[in-house]
Design a protein around this motif. Sequence first.
Motif, PDB file in Angstrom:
ATOM      1  N   LYS A  53       0.851  -1.181   0.000  1.00  5.84           N
ATOM      2  CA  LYS A  53       0.000   0.000   0.000  1.00  5.84           C
ATOM      3  C   LYS A  53       0.892   1.239   0.000  1.00  5.84           C
ATOM      4  O   LYS A  53       1.915   1.269   0.681  1.00  5.84           O
ATOM      5  CB  LYS A  53      -0.917   0.026   1.218  1.00  5.84           C
ATOM      6  N   VAL A  54       0.496   2.259  -0.761  1.00  4.80           N
ATOM      7  CA  VAL A  54       1.236   3.515  -0.835  1.00  4.80           C
ATOM      8  C   VAL A  54       0.257   4.650  -0.550  1.00  4.80           C
ATOM      9  O   VAL A  54      -0.757   4.791  -1.240  1.00  4.80           O
ATOM     10  CB  VAL A  54       1.883   3.701  -2.229  1.00  4.80           C
ATOM     11  N   ASN A  55       0.547   5.449   0.480  1.00  6.73           N
ATOM     12  CA  ASN A  55      -0.343   6.534   0.881  1.00  6.73           C
ATOM     13  C   ASN A  55       0.378   7.876   0.838  1.00  6.73           C
ATOM     14  O   ASN A  55       1.548   7.964   1.214  1.00  6.73           O
ATOM     15  CB  ASN A  55      -0.850   6.291   2.312  1.00  6.73           C
ATOM     16  N   PHE A  56      -0.343   8.910   0.394  1.00  2.22           N
ATOM     17  CA  PHE A  56       0.215  10.262   0.335  1.00  2.22           C
ATOM     18  C   PHE A  56      -0.693  11.224   1.093  1.00  2.22           C
ATOM     19  O   PHE A  56      -1.909  11.199   0.920  1.00  2.22           O
ATOM     20  CB  PHE A  56       0.349  10.718  -1.124  1.00  2.22           C
ATOM     21  N   ASP A  57      -0.098  12.062   1.916  1.00  2.89           N
ATOM     22  CA  ASP A  57      -0.845  13.028   2.713  1.00  2.89           C
ATOM     23  C   ASP A  57      -0.306  14.431   2.456  1.00  2.89           C
ATOM     24  O   ASP A  57       0.885  14.694   2.664  1.00  2.89           O
ATOM     25  CB  ASP A  57      -0.714  12.683   4.203  1.00  2.89           C
ATOM     26  N   GLY A  58      -1.184  15.318   1.992  1.00  2.75           N
ATOM     27  CA  GLY A  58      -0.806  16.718   1.822  1.00  2.75           C
ATOM     28  C   GLY A  58      -0.155  17.069   0.506  1.00  2.75           C
ATOM     29  O   GLY A  58       0.365  18.177   0.360  1.00  2.75           O
ATOM     30  N   PHE A  59      -0.163  16.186  -0.463  1.00  3.25           N
ATOM     31  CA  PHE A  59       0.485  16.454  -1.743  1.00  3.25           C
ATOM     32  C   PHE A  59      -0.471  17.227  -2.653  1.00  3.25           C
ATOM     33  O   PHE A  59      -0.972  16.732  -3.656  1.00  3.25           O
ATOM     34  CB  PHE A  59       0.931  15.154  -2.407  1.00  3.25           C
ATOM     35  N   PHE A  87       9.259  -0.519  -8.471  1.00  5.80           N
ATOM     36  CA  PHE A  87      10.546  -1.051  -8.926  1.00  5.80           C
ATOM     37  C   PHE A  87      11.116  -2.034  -7.899  1.00  5.80           C
ATOM     38  O   PHE A  87      11.718  -3.052  -8.256  1.00  5.80           O
ATOM     39  CB  PHE A  87      11.527   0.117  -9.125  1.00  5.80           C
ATOM     40  N   THR A  88      10.946  -1.728  -6.610  1.00  2.00           N
ATOM     41  CA  THR A  88      11.531  -2.556  -5.565  1.00  2.00           C
ATOM     42  C   THR A  88      10.594  -3.645  -5.056  1.00  2.00           C
ATOM     43  O   THR A  88      10.967  -4.449  -4.201  1.00  2.00           O
ATOM     44  CB  THR A  88      11.986  -1.680  -4.379  1.00  2.00           C
ATOM     45  N   ALA A  89       9.375  -3.678  -5.576  1.00  2.00           N
ATOM     46  CA  ALA A  89       8.405  -4.688  -5.147  1.00  2.00           C
ATOM     47  C   ALA A  89       8.588  -6.014  -5.879  1.00  2.00           C
ATOM     48  O   ALA A  89       8.071  -7.041  -5.436  1.00  2.00           O
ATOM     49  CB  ALA A  89       6.986  -4.179  -5.373  1.00  2.00           C
ATOM     50  N   GLY A 111       4.488  -4.375   2.303  1.00  2.00           N
ATOM     51  CA  GLY A 111       3.941  -3.564   3.381  1.00  2.00           C
ATOM     52  C   GLY A 111       3.411  -2.212   2.950  1.00  2.00           C
ATOM     53  O   GLY A 111       3.026  -2.020   1.794  1.00  2.00           O
ATOM     54  N   THR A 112       3.420  -1.261   3.884  1.00  2.00           N
ATOM     55  CA  THR A 112       2.812   0.053   3.671  1.00  2.00           C
ATOM     56  C   THR A 112       3.860   1.153   3.698  1.00  2.00           C
ATOM     57  O   THR A 112       4.698   1.214   4.596  1.00  2.00           O
ATOM     58  CB  THR A 112       1.761   0.334   4.768  1.00  2.00           C
ATOM     59  N   LYS A 137       5.837   0.111   8.685  1.00  2.00           N
ATOM     60  CA  LYS A 137       5.063  -1.084   8.332  1.00  2.00           C
ATOM     61  C   LYS A 137       5.448  -1.613   6.958  1.00  2.00           C
ATOM     62  O   LYS A 137       4.666  -2.296   6.298  1.00  2.00           O
ATOM     63  CB  LYS A 137       3.562  -0.778   8.399  1.00  2.00           C
ATOM     64  N   ALA A 138       6.657  -1.292   6.532  1.00  2.00           N
ATOM     65  CA  ALA A 138       7.200  -1.816   5.279  1.00  2.00           C
ATOM     66  C   ALA A 138       8.405  -2.683   5.611  1.00  2.00           C
ATOM     67  O   ALA A 138       9.179  -2.367   6.513  1.00  2.00           O
ATOM     68  CB  ALA A 138       7.607  -0.670   4.353  1.00  2.00           C
TER      69      ALA A 138
END
Length: 220
Positions: free
Chosen positions: A70-76, A100-102, A140-141, A167-168
């Motif tokens: 999961k990838v989350n962005f806050d305030g972008f 790329f790293t997954a 992870g996240t 959590k990654a």
Amino acid sequence: MTRSSLPVAAVTAAAAALLLAACGGGSTSSTKASSSDSPTGSASATVTAASPTQAAGPTAPKFDLPSDIKVNFDGFDSSDPTKKAALKDATYAATAVVEFTARVYTKEPAFFKRFWTGEHGAEFADSLIAQGKDGSVVTGTFNYYKPVVKTLSTGNLAVQYCEDQRKAYSKDAKTGKVDVTTPSLEDFNLWTLTMTKSSTGEWQAYDHTWQNGAKQCQIA
């Protein structure tokens, strides 16, 4: 090699630096993606941005992220149209690194090549390919927050933001075994992307730096 013709020693050094960007405290076998610089300025926003994998618009990238990421962005976001566009593309550049790293890649994924450019982008790609050769991927996240935008004298932009990887974790690509680590300061990273506008109007990262264990990014 990908877009660059960097010497093997340089690529190896870059990969080693990424491997040291820890995957939680208390582990010596961690492989999280990390990076930073130090611009000032501000992007005004407090709303959590939608995941780039679900971004609207006909040209928005559809990232191929595994279901365990999961990838989350806050305030972008920003009231300034230029900064708003750069922040959006910075979320794509950050997600392209996670993509790329997954998985283990032998060449640059299309979206990484789209949002990372120039010799430094090629060097970064080579280091990530080298990193994946040992069979380690991420899971992870990944949380991104506190974005800051600075306009440079060249007309380019520097976008700085924090990353929370508590959590990654690192995962063995073959066995699926996850290296669960104890959260620590090492999970907080400060990235800076130096970005330039492409011929198609998108903002691309042509250089980057990162700081692992960034106290200014630490949150409860």
